[in-house]
Design an enzyme around this catalytic site. Structure first.
Site, short mmCIF file in Angstrom:
data_model
loop_
_atom_site.label_atom_id
_atom_site.label_comp_id
_atom_site.label_asym_id
_atom_site.label_seq_id
_atom_site.Cartn_x
_atom_site.Cartn_y
_atom_site.Cartn_z
N ARG A 1 0.82 -1.21 0.00
CA ARG A 1 0.00 0.00 0.00
C ARG A 1 0.86 1.26 0.00
O ARG A 1 0.46 2.29 -0.53
CB ARG A 1 -0.93 -0.02 1.23
N TYR A 2 2.02 1.20 0.62
CA TYR A 2 2.92 2.35 0.74
C TYR A 2 4.19 2.08 -0.05
O TYR A 2 4.64 0.93 -0.11
CB TYR A 2 3.27 2.61 2.20
N ARG B 1 7.23 0.25 2.08
CA ARG B 1 7.00 -0.89 2.97
C ARG B 1 5.82 -1.73 2.46
O ARG B 1 4.97 -1.25 1.72
CB ARG B 1 6.73 -0.44 4.40
N CYS C 1 -4.58 -17.34 14.69
CA CYS C 1 -4.15 -16.56 15.85
C CYS C 1 -4.34 -17.38 17.12
O CYS C 1 -5.19 -18.29 17.15
CB CYS C 1 -4.99 -15.28 15.97
N CYS D 1 -9.75 -11.68 18.23
CA CYS D 1 -10.36 -10.46 18.75
C CYS D 1 -11.72 -10.28 18.13
O CYS D 1 -11.90 -10.45 16.92
CB CYS D 1 -9.46 -9.26 18.44
N CYS E 1 -11.75 -7.70 15.15
CA CYS E 1 -10.66 -7.82 14.17
C CYS E 1 -11.07 -7.29 12.80
O CYS E 1 -12.12 -7.66 12.27
CB CYS E 1 -10.24 -9.28 14.06
N ARG F 1 -9.62 -8.06 10.08
CA ARG F 1 -9.44 -9.14 9.10
C ARG F 1 -10.26 -10.37 9.49
O ARG F 1 -9.93 -11.49 9.12
CB ARG F 1 -7.96 -9.51 8.96
N ASP G 1 -11.58 0.10 13.02
CA ASP G 1 -11.91 -0.09 11.61
C ASP G 1 -13.36 -0.60 11.48
O ASP G 1 -13.87 -1.28 12.37
CB ASP G 1 -10.96 -1.10 10.96
N ASP H 1 -7.30 4.22 9.73
CA ASP H 1 -7.06 3.62 8.42
C ASP H 1 -8.26 3.98 7.55
O ASP H 1 -9.38 3.51 7.79
CB ASP H 1 -6.91 2.10 8.52
N LYS I 1 -3.23 5.50 6.32
CA LYS I 1 -3.51 6.03 7.65
C LYS I 1 -3.54 7.56 7.64
O LYS I 1 -2.77 8.19 6.92
CB LYS I 1 -2.46 5.56 8.65
#
Length: 330
Positions: A74-75, A78, A87, A91, A94, A96, A257, A294, A301
């Site tokens: 995206r950037y 990076r 995981c 969460c 989450c 995702r 998000d 985001d 961001k």
């Protein structure tokens, strides 16, 4: 004929989204507190079945920025490398959540990892690779060492950043072998810990953090602003101070998000800005994370903290720690 029993809402939640909690986190839950902040993060809630119109299955836009499986670019300088999609805990907020879990996108195969690393090598602007998923600390120490070494062998990759919840939620997994595997010649490794409440920083968690930091690997943190978990300045201050005391520098405070079924955790941006300003007034600069959003759709961001400077004719006014605006001239 008897009526069919109504399906259990929690069973419906578990059928749609992955559910897991480690013994370390389960032991922290206060069964007498219906609003326990640890339970709120990890135990399924019937409200997850309520999908608001503005909630998205890919809220930060990973998919449009995925040139090959496992890579999100995206950037310019990076990229993400999503090694696994499982995981130790799931969460309930989450972003995702549609991709992770036993039925999620899976672990990259050997061939898929080769393709991902070939892509990273083909992009000389990539200076930093962020290992995420899922939680990459679920990989074996041998696998972590292999990936670290392969990334460091790419000449333009200088920073390797591992994002994980493991040191807090499953601290015994942070073994000496795993810590050794993080360090490599040719690149600098960082570990970013996701934690949302000071009670997650148990003695065992602090010991796991110490194993990483004592090995020369710096640590940062990221936290999600969550209604009912940490949406008051006392909770945020206690967490940020606890992190700094454990030698973890607070990095990001994420505005929630817009994943599906998470609206019961949502705070307003205005409330988040007020909390960040209060935290600035109460705590050391070491304990100040950057409050960010985001932008949905993969636009990156944006900082959300209220500006502390504004023009006033030929001069400026700046806000002090008590919120008072004072005149300043260049």
């Amino acid at each position: 004929m008897s009526a069919k029993p109504k399906p259990d809402p929690l069973d419906q939640v578990a059928a749609r989204y992955a559910v897991a909690i480690t013994p370390a986190m389960d032991a922290l839950i206060d069964p007498t507190n219906p609003e326990d902040p640890i339970a709120a993060q990890f135990r399924p809630d019937a409200r997850e079945l309520e999908i608001a119109p503005d909630e998205l299955s890919d809220p930060i836009g990973d998919e449009p920025h995925t040139p090959v499986k496992g890579v999100v670019h995206r950037y310019p300088d990076r990229c993400l490398l999503k090694l696994v999609h499982v995981c130790p805990v799931y969460c309930r907020f989450c972003f995702r959540r549609e991709m992770v879990g036993p039925q999620g996108d899976g672990t990259l195969s050997g061939a898929e990892l080769d393709t991902a690393l070939d892509y990273i090598e083909s992009q000389p602007g990539i200076w930093e690779v962020i290992l995420t998923g899922g939680d990459p600390f679920l990989l074996s120490a041998r696998r972590v060492r292999e990936i670290t070494e392969r990334l460091a062998a790419i000449e333009h990759v200088k920073i390797i950043r591992w994002h994980t919840r493991v040191p807090a939620v499953d601290p015994l997994r942070v073994t000496p072998d795993l810590v050794t595997a993080l360090r490599v010649d040719g690149a600098t490794t960082y570990v970013v810990l996701h934690t949302n409440h000071v009670r997650e920083l148990t003695d065992q968690a602090r010991a796991a953090i110490a194993r990483i930091v004592d090995a020369g690997v710096p640590m940062l943190s990221q936290t999600v602003l969550l209604k009912g978990v940490n949406d008051n300045v006392e909770a945020l201050e206690a967490l940020m101070r606890g992190l700094v005391e454990a030698r973890v520098k607070p990095y990001y405070l994420h505005h929630l998000d817009k994943a599906q079924g998470v609206s019961h955790f949502r705070c307003s941006i205005e409330h988040g800005q007020e909390l960040v300003q209060e935290l600035h007034q109460r705590a050391s600069g070491l304990a100040q994370p950057t409050y960010v959003l985001d932008i949905p759709g993969g636009h990156g961001k944006a900082p959300l903290a209220s500006p502390g400077l504004r023009a006033d004719g030929d001069t400026y006014v700046v806000r002090d720690r008590q919120g008072v605006w004072r005149t300043y001239s260049d």
